[in-house]
Write an enzyme that holds these catalytic residues in place. Structure first.
Site, PDB file in Angstrom:
ATOM      1  N   LYS A  43       0.818  -1.217   0.000  1.00 35.82           N
ATOM      2  CA  LYS A  43       0.000   0.000   0.000  1.00 35.82           C
ATOM      3  C   LYS A  43       0.852   1.268   0.000  1.00 35.82           C
ATOM      4  CE  LYS A  43      -4.374  -1.858   1.475  1.00 35.82           C
ATOM      5  NZ  LYS A  43      -5.425  -2.000   2.487  1.00 35.82           N
ATOM      6  N   ARG A  53      -3.538 -10.063   4.870  1.00 37.87           N
ATOM      7  CA  ARG A  53      -3.911 -10.123   3.449  1.00 37.87           C
ATOM      8  C   ARG A  53      -2.712  -9.624   2.651  1.00 37.87           C
ATOM      9  NH1 ARG A  53      -5.934  -6.550  -0.126  1.00 37.87           N
ATOM     10  NH2 ARG A  53      -7.490  -7.275  -1.609  1.00 37.87           N
TER      11      ARG A  53
END
Ligand code: 7PJ
Length: 263
Positions: A204, A238
């Site tokens: 991210k 995740r």
């Protein structure tokens, strides 16, 4: 939890079969690398991403769920906020719903109640298109804890038992770098919800902001973030880079099995 995105640029049938085979190969590799769950996403929720129609999302996700459930003995989760997609995915064999909108779309709550599958409730401030414009909180950790507590009680009232719920603070979804860092530092506080905590930080932009690296060069940063999250109580991470994350977690697990320490 290995991430399996099925968001092809080509919508032709040829492209679709190619991406189905590619999805199967990627799934096989992630399972061999040690993933326990696979999370299939048919709609990009990255900041600024375009919306996808229900029919298109179903056409992307359902064939992949069917193929994976036929080929592998794996837990398959579907990353969606749309009730129609949830129904189609579970009919195709999906085991779990992962909803970045925490079942706030009209009809989502009753749909999951009826389907009877586990669901991950993720926090997001705003909507994907605009969520990174000016995220604001009084106290980011307390605000998100309060939101998740409220959604958990909404779910219970709708008839979803706690035993089917997971929670996720939603790294990067309407959060500045400082918000994300405060969440990571205080992740252990989310254990007070008494539910399995799922965390997604892999590749991210918060990691890009910290390391000044492009998305394809964030593997080491992602592994570090996953390890920090697990060490602070995350039960599921995740991730894109399954093998590397599993290795890192094996080091932590080996230490914990022998010498958990004071922490
Ligand atoms: C998350 C997610 C996350 C859960 C995405 C990306 C954006 N689901 N789906 N948690 N992120 N539960 O992977 O960059 O953090 S899509």
């Amino acid at each position: 939890m290995g991430i399996l995105n099925v968001t092809p640029d080509s919508f032709s049938d040829g492209g679709r079969y190619l991406s189905l085979d590619a999805a199967e190969q990627q799934a096989e590799r992630m399972l061999a690398d040690g993933a326990d769950l696979l999370d299939i996403g048919g709609e990009s929720t990255r900041p600024g991403a375009a919306a996808v129609s229900v029919d298109e999302e179903i056409a992307r996700v359902v064939p992949v769920v069917e193929r994976l459930k036929k080929r592998f003995d794996a837990v398959v989760s579907v990353d969606t906020s749309k009730p129609d997609v949830m129904r189609a995915a579970v009919a195709a064999g999906a085991d779990m719903i992962n909803d970045v909108m925490a079942l706030s779309a009209p009809g989502a709550l009753t749909t999951v109640t009826t389907l009877g599958v586990p669901v991950c409730l993720m926090h997001m401030q705003g909507e994907p298109r605009t969520m990174q414009q000016a995220p604001q909180y009084d106290d980011v950790v307390a605000d998100i804890l309060g939101y998740l507590e409220q959604r958990v009680s909404d779910c219970e009232r709708a008839g979803i038992p706690r035993s089917r719920l997971l929670v996720d603070p939603g790294f990067g979804f309407g959060k500045t770098l400082d918000h994300n860092l405060a969440l990571l530092a205080n992740l252990a506080r989310f254990q007070k919800l008494g539910l399995p905590l799922l965390v997604g930080i892999s590749r991210k932009s918060m990691l890009g902001a910290i390391t000044d690296r492009a998305v394809e060069d964030r593997m080491a940063a992602s592994v570090a973030a996953a390890l920090i999250a697990v060490e602070r109580g995350a039960r599921i991470v995740r991730v894109h880079d399954v093998a590397e994350t599993v290795d890192a977690l094996k080091v932590w697990s080996a230490m914990m099995a022998l010498a958990p320490g004071d922490g």
